[in-house]
Write a protein that holds these residues in place. Sequence first.
Motif, PDB file in Angstrom:
ATOM      1  N   LEU A  69      -4.946  -8.962   0.301  1.00 55.90           N
ATOM      2  CA  LEU A  69      -5.609 -10.025   1.048  1.00 55.90           C
ATOM      3  C   LEU A  69      -6.342  -9.487   2.267  1.00 55.90           C
ATOM      4  CD1 LEU A  69      -2.878 -12.830   0.853  1.00 55.90           C
ATOM      5  CD2 LEU A  69      -5.053 -12.732  -0.375  1.00 55.90           C
ATOM      6  N   GLU A  70      -5.749  -8.503   2.947  1.00 55.43           N
ATOM      7  CA  GLU A  70      -6.376  -7.916   4.128  1.00 55.43           C
ATOM      8  C   GLU A  70      -7.665  -7.184   3.773  1.00 55.43           C
ATOM      9  OE1 GLU A  70      -3.535  -5.314   5.911  1.00 55.43           O
ATOM     10  OE2 GLU A  70      -2.246  -6.949   6.597  1.00 55.43           O
ATOM     11  N   THR A  71      -7.667  -6.497   2.650  1.00 58.52           N
ATOM     12  CA  THR A  71      -8.837  -5.712   2.253  1.00 58.52           C
ATOM     13  C   THR A  71      -9.836  -6.513   1.443  1.00 58.52           C
ATOM     14  OG1 THR A  71      -7.688  -4.893   0.284  1.00 58.52           O
ATOM     15  CG2 THR A  71      -7.558  -3.537   2.277  1.00 58.52           C
ATOM     16  N   GLY A  72      -9.444  -7.721   1.026  1.00 56.02           N
ATOM     17  CA  GLY A  72     -10.356  -8.543   0.236  1.00 56.02           C
ATOM     18  C   GLY A  72     -10.457  -8.107  -1.208  1.00 56.02           C
ATOM     19  N   VAL A  73      -9.509  -7.304  -1.668  1.00 50.77           N
ATOM     20  CA  VAL A  73      -9.511  -6.829  -3.043  1.00 50.77           C
ATOM     21  C   VAL A  73      -8.695  -7.790  -3.880  1.00 50.77           C
ATOM     22  CG1 VAL A  73      -8.767  -4.957  -4.566  1.00 50.77           C
ATOM     23  CG2 VAL A  73      -9.733  -4.437  -2.332  1.00 50.77           C
ATOM     24  N   GLN A  74      -9.232  -8.148  -5.061  1.00 55.04           N
ATOM     25  CA  GLN A  74      -8.468  -9.000  -5.963  1.00 55.04           C
ATOM     26  C   GLN A  74      -7.531  -8.110  -6.761  1.00 55.04           C
ATOM     27  OE1 GLN A  74     -10.796 -11.347  -8.607  1.00 55.04           O
ATOM     28  NE2 GLN A  74      -9.034 -12.308  -9.533  1.00 55.04           N
ATOM     29  N   CYS A  75      -6.244  -8.291  -6.582  1.00 56.08           N
ATOM     30  CA  CYS A  75      -5.250  -7.447  -7.232  1.00 56.08           C
ATOM     31  C   CYS A  75      -4.488  -8.233  -8.272  1.00 56.08           C
ATOM     32  CB  CYS A  75      -4.254  -6.893  -6.210  1.00 56.08           C
ATOM     33  SG  CYS A  75      -5.020  -5.826  -4.992  1.00 56.08           S
ATOM     34  N   GLY A  76      -4.036  -7.548  -9.271  1.00 52.98           N
ATOM     35  CA  GLY A  76      -3.224  -8.150 -10.321  1.00 52.98           C
ATOM     36  C   GLY A  76      -2.814  -7.074 -11.293  1.00 52.98           C
ATOM     37  N   ILE A  77      -2.091  -7.464 -12.312  1.00 53.47           N
ATOM     38  CA  ILE A  77      -1.657  -6.530 -13.338  1.00 53.47           C
ATOM     39  C   ILE A  77      -1.912  -7.166 -14.682  1.00 53.47           C
ATOM     40  CG2 ILE A  77       0.332  -5.319 -14.325  1.00 53.47           C
ATOM     41  CD1 ILE A  77       1.511  -5.179 -11.560  1.00 53.47           C
ATOM     42  N   SER A  78      -2.491  -6.421 -15.596  1.00 55.14           N
ATOM     43  CA  SER A  78      -2.700  -6.945 -16.936  1.00 55.14           C
ATOM     44  C   SER A  78      -1.376  -6.963 -17.669  1.00 55.14           C
ATOM     45  CB  SER A  78      -3.718  -6.090 -17.695  1.00 55.14           C
ATOM     46  OG  SER A  78      -3.160  -4.840 -18.007  1.00 55.14           O
ATOM     47  N   GLN A  79      -1.290  -7.699 -18.774  1.00 50.20           N
ATOM     48  CA  GLN A  79      -0.039  -7.801 -19.514  1.00 50.20           C
ATOM     49  C   GLN A  79       0.365  -6.462 -20.102  1.00 50.20           C
ATOM     50  OE1 GLN A  79      -0.656 -11.009 -22.221  1.00 50.20           O
ATOM     51  NE2 GLN A  79      -0.203 -12.559 -20.669  1.00 50.20           N
ATOM     52  N   SER A  80      -0.578  -5.572 -20.298  1.00 51.29           N
ATOM     53  CA  SER A  80      -0.231  -4.249 -20.825  1.00 51.29           C
ATOM     54  C   SER A  80       0.272  -3.322 -19.728  1.00 51.29           C
ATOM     55  CB  SER A  80      -1.450  -3.629 -21.508  1.00 51.29           C
ATOM     56  OG  SER A  80      -2.507  -3.495 -20.590  1.00 51.29           O
ATOM     57  N   GLY A  81       0.288  -3.794 -18.455  1.00 49.40           N
ATOM     58  CA  GLY A  81       0.824  -3.009 -17.355  1.00 49.40           C
ATOM     59  C   GLY A  81      -0.224  -2.255 -16.571  1.00 49.40           C
ATOM     60  N   ASN A  82      -1.485  -2.378 -16.931  1.00 48.19           N
ATOM     61  CA  ASN A  82      -2.553  -1.681 -16.216  1.00 48.19           C
ATOM     62  C   ASN A  82      -2.926  -2.446 -14.958  1.00 48.19           C
ATOM     63  OD1 ASN A  82      -2.706   0.200 -18.313  1.00 48.19           O
ATOM     64  ND2 ASN A  82      -4.125  -1.105 -19.456  1.00 48.19           N
ATOM     65  N   ALA A  83      -3.054  -1.760 -13.866  1.00 47.96           N
ATOM     66  CA  ALA A  83      -3.423  -2.405 -12.603  1.00 47.96           C
ATOM     67  C   ALA A  83      -4.875  -2.816 -12.638  1.00 47.96           C
ATOM     68  CB  ALA A  83      -3.177  -1.464 -11.434  1.00 47.96           C
ATOM     69  N   LEU A  84      -5.152  -4.011 -12.116  1.00 46.37           N
ATOM     70  CA  LEU A  84      -6.527  -4.507 -12.007  1.00 46.37           C
ATOM     71  C   LEU A  84      -6.907  -4.523 -10.542  1.00 46.37           C
ATOM     72  CD1 LEU A  84      -6.144  -7.645 -14.285  1.00 46.37           C
ATOM     73  CD2 LEU A  84      -7.095  -5.451 -14.936  1.00 46.37           C
ATOM     74  N   SER A  85      -8.158  -4.261 -10.245  1.00 46.25           N
ATOM     75  CA  SER A  85      -8.604  -4.383  -8.863  1.00 46.25           C
ATOM     76  C   SER A  85     -10.012  -4.864  -8.814  1.00 46.25           C
ATOM     77  CB  SER A  85      -8.483  -3.047  -8.142  1.00 46.25           C
ATOM     78  OG  SER A  85      -9.271  -2.077  -8.768  1.00 46.25           O
TER      79      SER A  85
END
Length: 170
Positions: free
Chosen positions: A154-170
Amino acid sequence: MVRFLAVTGVGLLTIILPIAMGLTWTQWLPSAIAGLTVALFAARVRSREELAFLGLGVGVTQGLLFLLLGALSGVAWYSLLGGAVLEGLLGLGWSIIAIGISPYLEHLFDVVTTLRLVELANPNRALLKRLASETPGTFQHTLFVANLAENRCLETGVQCGISQSGNALS
């Protein structure tokens, strides 16, 4: 990025649909504005309840715009009420469809949205209950690290999450 894609998609549909369906501008413009509103605000939604309220707001906006544009074009407002109610119900109806279809689209495209993460973080889920009761220290540490990661995103304004396969999204 997601917001840009949503606005682009709605913008293209806004150009194509009136040509393909022969819509009048009093039908087309309220739908286009409602679609752009959803495209802009849907990324901020953090629960399905908020998505439902967004749909309600879009439906009301779409109906009121139809009524206003029809009245500005010289049609008596009382003869537009039925069409305005229909436009409002169409806006609300599409939000109901979006709520219903979103879990399937999340699974199909292997994306974990904010809404799904909130559902997965429910402490009443069996796995989280087991983790909290059998290893309370690990459970608390996991929550702490997750909160730190979310705050940093939130501080950096990056949308973060994790895909169901475990790969990080940014």
